[in-house]
Design a protein around this motif. Sequence first.
Motif, PDB file in Angstrom:
ATOM      1  N   ILE A  56      30.873  42.178  35.374  1.00  0.00           N
ATOM      2  CA  ILE A  56      32.292  42.090  35.039  1.00  0.00           C
ATOM      3  C   ILE A  56      33.011  43.347  35.506  1.00  0.00           C
ATOM      4  CG2 ILE A  56      33.950  41.973  33.144  1.00  0.00           C
ATOM      5  CD1 ILE A  56      31.866  40.317  31.619  1.00  0.00           C
ATOM      6  N   ALA A  57      32.370  44.500  35.315  1.00  0.00           N
ATOM      7  CA  ALA A  57      32.990  45.765  35.723  1.00  0.00           C
ATOM      8  C   ALA A  57      33.193  45.805  37.231  1.00  0.00           C
ATOM      9  CB  ALA A  57      32.129  46.949  35.271  1.00  0.00           C
ATOM     10  N   GLY A  58      32.205  45.344  37.980  1.00  0.00           N
ATOM     11  CA  GLY A  58      32.328  45.341  39.439  1.00  0.00           C
ATOM     12  C   GLY A  58      33.420  44.407  39.923  1.00  0.00           C
ATOM     13  N   THR A  59      33.500  43.250  39.317  1.00  0.00           N
ATOM     14  CA  THR A  59      34.521  42.278  39.698  1.00  0.00           C
ATOM     15  C   THR A  59      35.919  42.799  39.373  1.00  0.00           C
ATOM     16  OG1 THR A  59      32.977  40.464  39.295  1.00  0.00           O
ATOM     17  CG2 THR A  59      35.313  39.908  39.373  1.00  0.00           C
ATOM     18  N   ALA A  60      36.082  43.350  38.178  1.00  0.00           N
ATOM     19  CA  ALA A  60      37.394  43.868  37.777  1.00  0.00           C
ATOM     20  C   ALA A  60      37.794  45.062  38.641  1.00  0.00           C
ATOM     21  CB  ALA A  60      37.386  44.258  36.303  1.00  0.00           C
ATOM     22  N   ALA A  61      36.841  45.919  38.970  1.00  0.00           N
ATOM     23  CA  ALA A  61      37.150  47.065  39.817  1.00  0.00           C
ATOM     24  C   ALA A  61      37.544  46.620  41.221  1.00  0.00           C
ATOM     25  CB  ALA A  61      35.963  48.015  39.883  1.00  0.00           C
ATOM     26  N   GLY A  62      36.849  45.634  41.758  1.00  0.00           N
ATOM     27  CA  GLY A  62      37.204  45.105  43.074  1.00  0.00           C
ATOM     28  C   GLY A  62      38.585  44.481  43.083  1.00  0.00           C
ATOM     29  N   PHE A  63      38.898  43.741  42.037  1.00  0.00           N
ATOM     30  CA  PHE A  63      40.217  43.117  41.920  1.00  0.00           C
ATOM     31  C   PHE A  63      41.304  44.180  41.808  1.00  0.00           C
ATOM     32  CE2 PHE A  63      43.364  40.517  39.454  1.00  0.00           C
ATOM     33  CZ  PHE A  63      43.619  39.607  40.463  1.00  0.00           C
ATOM     34  N   ALA A  64      41.031  45.253  41.052  1.00  0.00           N
ATOM     35  CA  ALA A  64      42.003  46.343  40.914  1.00  0.00           C
ATOM     36  C   ALA A  64      42.245  47.020  42.260  1.00  0.00           C
ATOM     37  CB  ALA A  64      41.510  47.353  39.882  1.00  0.00           C
ATOM     38  N   LYS A  65      41.194  47.201  43.045  1.00  0.00           N
ATOM     39  CA  LYS A  65      41.344  47.820  44.368  1.00  0.00           C
ATOM     40  C   LYS A  65      42.225  46.961  45.274  1.00  0.00           C
ATOM     41  CE  LYS A  65      36.877  50.104  44.620  1.00  0.00           C
ATOM     42  NZ  LYS A  65      35.594  50.135  45.333  1.00  0.00           N
ATOM     43  N   VAL A  66      41.967  45.671  45.275  1.00  0.00           N
ATOM     44  CA  VAL A  66      42.750  44.764  46.121  1.00  0.00           C
ATOM     45  C   VAL A  66      44.215  44.799  45.719  1.00  0.00           C
ATOM     46  CG1 VAL A  66      43.135  42.334  46.696  1.00  0.00           C
ATOM     47  CG2 VAL A  66      40.814  43.255  46.684  1.00  0.00           C
ATOM     48  N   LEU A  67      44.497  44.705  44.427  1.00  0.00           N
ATOM     49  CA  LEU A  67      45.888  44.736  43.959  1.00  0.00           C
ATOM     50  C   LEU A  67      46.565  46.062  44.286  1.00  0.00           C
ATOM     51  CD1 LEU A  67      45.696  42.996  40.475  1.00  0.00           C
ATOM     52  CD2 LEU A  67      46.717  42.110  42.558  1.00  0.00           C
ATOM     53  N   PHE A  68      45.827  47.160  44.160  1.00  0.00           N
ATOM     54  CA  PHE A  68      46.403  48.469  44.448  1.00  0.00           C
ATOM     55  C   PHE A  68      46.771  48.586  45.924  1.00  0.00           C
ATOM     56  CE2 PHE A  68      45.981  52.991  45.564  1.00  0.00           C
ATOM     57  CZ  PHE A  68      46.969  53.497  44.747  1.00  0.00           C
TER      58      PHE A  68
END
Length: 58
Positions: free
Chosen positions: A23-35
Amino acid sequence: MLYWAVVCLIVAIIAGVLGFGGIAGTAAGFAKVLFFIFLILLVISLVANAMKGRGPKL
């Protein structure tokens, strides 16, 4: 959009501390894309305003 990137980053940090690696990896990846989408839109906006000859409103 920057708000959602920060929210995803906080979720990733909390999930990482609690041991939920997937979950942490997925959320971090999603945050990077949005940023990065936010940064691209910011640059496009700044260039468009510069082409119009107007500066930022202060």
